[in-house]
Write an enzyme that holds these catalytic residues in place. Structure first.
Site, short mmCIF file in Angstrom:
data_model
loop_
_atom_site.label_atom_id
_atom_site.label_comp_id
_atom_site.label_asym_id
_atom_site.label_seq_id
_atom_site.Cartn_x
_atom_site.Cartn_y
_atom_site.Cartn_z
N ASP A 12 53.78 -74.51 -20.92
CA ASP A 12 54.30 -75.87 -20.75
C ASP A 12 53.40 -76.95 -21.35
O ASP A 12 53.35 -78.07 -20.88
CB ASP A 12 54.54 -76.21 -19.25
CG ASP A 12 55.41 -75.18 -18.59
OD1 ASP A 12 56.37 -74.73 -19.23
OD2 ASP A 12 55.13 -74.82 -17.43
N HIS A 40 61.21 -73.94 -23.61
CA HIS A 40 60.60 -75.02 -24.38
C HIS A 40 61.57 -76.18 -24.38
O HIS A 40 62.76 -75.98 -24.62
CB HIS A 40 60.42 -74.60 -25.84
CG HIS A 40 59.52 -73.44 -26.02
ND1 HIS A 40 58.19 -73.48 -25.72
CD2 HIS A 40 59.78 -72.20 -26.47
CE1 HIS A 40 57.67 -72.30 -25.99
NE2 HIS A 40 58.60 -71.50 -26.44
P1 GDP Z 1 56.38 -75.70 -23.89
O1 GDP Z 1 56.94 -74.59 -23.10
O2 GDP Z 1 54.92 -75.50 -24.22
O3 GDP Z 1 57.19 -76.00 -25.11
O4 GDP Z 1 56.40 -77.01 -22.97
P2 GDP Z 1 57.63 -77.60 -22.12
O5 GDP Z 1 58.75 -77.91 -23.00
O6 GDP Z 1 57.88 -76.80 -20.94
O7 GDP Z 1 56.93 -78.92 -21.54
C1 GDP Z 1 56.57 -79.97 -22.28
C2 GDP Z 1 57.28 -81.21 -21.75
O8 GDP Z 1 56.62 -82.33 -22.22
C3 GDP Z 1 58.69 -81.35 -22.27
O9 GDP Z 1 59.47 -82.04 -21.31
C4 GDP Z 1 58.52 -82.20 -23.54
O10 GDP Z 1 59.67 -82.94 -23.88
C5 GDP Z 1 57.44 -83.09 -23.10
N1 GDP Z 1 56.52 -83.55 -24.14
C6 GDP Z 1 55.96 -82.86 -25.18
N2 GDP Z 1 55.07 -83.62 -25.82
C7 GDP Z 1 55.04 -84.82 -25.16
C8 GDP Z 1 54.27 -86.00 -25.31
O11 GDP Z 1 53.41 -86.13 -26.16
N3 GDP Z 1 54.53 -87.01 -24.41
C9 GDP Z 1 55.44 -86.91 -23.42
N4 GDP Z 1 55.62 -87.94 -22.59
N5 GDP Z 1 56.15 -85.79 -23.24
C10 GDP Z 1 55.96 -84.76 -24.09
#
Ligand code: GDP
Length: 426
Positions: A12, A40
């Site tokens: 995440d 993701h």
């Molecule tokens: P992953 O499994 O590593 O792809 O991560 P997730 O998708 O579960 O969690 C990342 C969350 O953070 C998601 O809701 C993204 O839309 C959000 N996100 C990613 N990068 C950023 C950022 O730089 N700022 C903000 N506010 N949200 C982000």
């Protein structure tokens, strides 16, 4: 040129966003491990999506999306996911599925549910998507490869043999109904029809793509601390989350992976059980959880509230080292703009001694965080494009963490969309 996008911590971290962003310059995006048990989140011009099996490059029409041999392939979920994006006007992705990928079977999901039920309070907090039973069977050499769907005789003999074996567990350990070989065979025939157009000798395809100079992205699921060898065993996932495994789970030579982008979130979050040294609780955690990510830190697959904590330099330094990091992508930094001061975990105190080396699990359970507090920047940094334009305290936070973890932070994500990125030259 092969690049990997992997996580430094518990998952995440924002790998989906970084992969989606880097996929703009890529020809091929491959999932190389894990299954549909994690998600993701991606936000782009089509809307907001949670992907579980499809690689995060599916939103571009110039990319080929590949399910590598290392993945736990749940065929009905994959096709549901394709439908869920094409229903929202995303063009049908160019999809290839490795003929060596193995399939999550309906009985894997049942076994996962029954075992969690049996363990009760001692359960692993599994998402019950069958991933642990799937990988157990793969290494016990009783899994089903996609290629086997096309050998009817083998399929018939194997379904009977497997049902006989699984039914011993269903009847005598779990006291649940037996499964029928005929039903299983019918299901596999359905799977065969679904995957047929996409089955590919992926390692041969990638060999050619590398020779042709294509850009290939390997997309990891979860992060270093969930790796079965190097993570917080046994509270780990069942397939390797490391970039090195990208070579195996996709079928390419290890030396072809030239860039390893390790994604680190500006604070910590984790799901499931297991030691989490810099965890915070109560109002402090609730506030960060609600403000975190994009719309709060809740599981993309399960909707479960994530456990929250401050940035952990010990875990992240270790996480980056095991990945073989060439670049750190530092994400979700914009969320911390509300804090007057920001605690950062810089060491673990274990039995009265402070260490910066990430310990084995039984010692980790005893670790207490050693914090340093950094001043906050108290403003919204979204929309900023140049590193120099970030507030001084914000740059100080990034540079402090970079020094602690010892790997270069070359990308800073200050918002959830593709455009919210600051490239930083070293
Ligand atoms: P992953 O499994 O590593 O792809 O991560 P997730 O998708 O579960 O969690 C990342 C969350 O953070 C998601 O809701 C993204 O839309 C959000 N996100 C990613 N990068 C950023 C950022 O730089 N700022 C903000 N506010 N949200 C982000």
């Amino acid at each position: 040129m092969v690049k990997a996008v992997v996580g430094a911590n518990w998952g995440d971290e924002g790998k989906g966003k970084i992969t989606d962003m880097l996929a703009e310059q890529a020809d091929i995006v491959i999932r190389f491990q894990g299954g549909a048990n994690a998600g993701h989140t991606i936000i782009n011009n089509y809307g907001k999506f949670a992907l579980h099996t499809l690689p995060s490059g599916v939103f571009y029409d110039h990319t080929t999306s590949i399910i590598g041999n290392g993945v736990a392939l749940n065929i009905p979920l994959l096709f549901q996911e394709i439908k869920s994006i094409t229903d929202r006007n995303v063009p049908m992705p160019k999809l290839l599925i490795s003929d060596r990928a193995q399939m999550v079977m309906p009985y894997h999901i049942l076994l996962d549910q029954y075992e969690e039920e049996r363990l009760g309070g001692k359960s692993f907090g599994s998402t019950k998507s069958g991933i642990a039973p799937f990988y157990s069977d793969k290494y016990a050499k009783i899994g089903f490869q996609v290629s086997e769907l096309f050998d009817e005789e083998l399929l018939k003999e194997k379904t009977e043999r497997i049902c006989e074996q699984k039914n011993v567990l269903f009847e005598h350990l779990y006291h649940k109904p037996a499964i029928s070989p005929k039903e299983l065979l019918d299901t596999l025939h359905e799977y065969r029809e679904m995957v047929k157009p996409y089955v590919c000798n992926v390692s041969a395809y990638l060999d050619q793509a590398i020779k042709d100079g294509k850009t290939i992205l390997l997309e990891g699921q979860l992060g270093t601390l969930k790796d079965p060898d190097h993570g917080i065993y046994p509270m780990v996932t069942s397939s390797s989350t490391l970039a090195a495994f990208g070579a195996i789970g996709a079928g390419i030579p290890p030396y072809e992976i030239r860039q390893i982008v390790t994604v680190c979130k500006a604070y910590s979050s984790a799901v499931g059980a297991g030691a989490f040294v810099s965890e915070i609780f109560g109002d402090e955690a609730n506030e960060l959880r609600t403000r975190g990510g994009d719309g709060g830190e809740f599981g993309a697959t399960t909707g479960r509230p994530r456990r929250m904590g401050w940035f952990d330099c010990v875990a992240s330094k270790y996480g980056c080292r095991l990945q073989g990091t060439t670049d750190v992508a530092f994400t979700v930094l914009d969320v911390l703009g509300y804090l007057d001061e920001i605690p950062v975990c810089v060491g673990y105190e274990i039995d009265g001694e402070v260490t910066t080396e990430f310990p084995v699990t039984y010692k980790l359970e005893k670790a207490k965080p050693v914090y340093e507090k950094l001043p906050g920047w108290k403003c919204d940094i979204r929309g900023i494009k140049n590193y120099e334009d970030l507030p001084e305290n914000c740059r100080a936070y990034i540079e402090f963490i970079e020094k602690q973890i010892g790997f270069p932070i070359t990308m800073i994500s200050n918002g959830p969309t593709r455009e919210d990125i600051i490239y930083r030259k070293q």
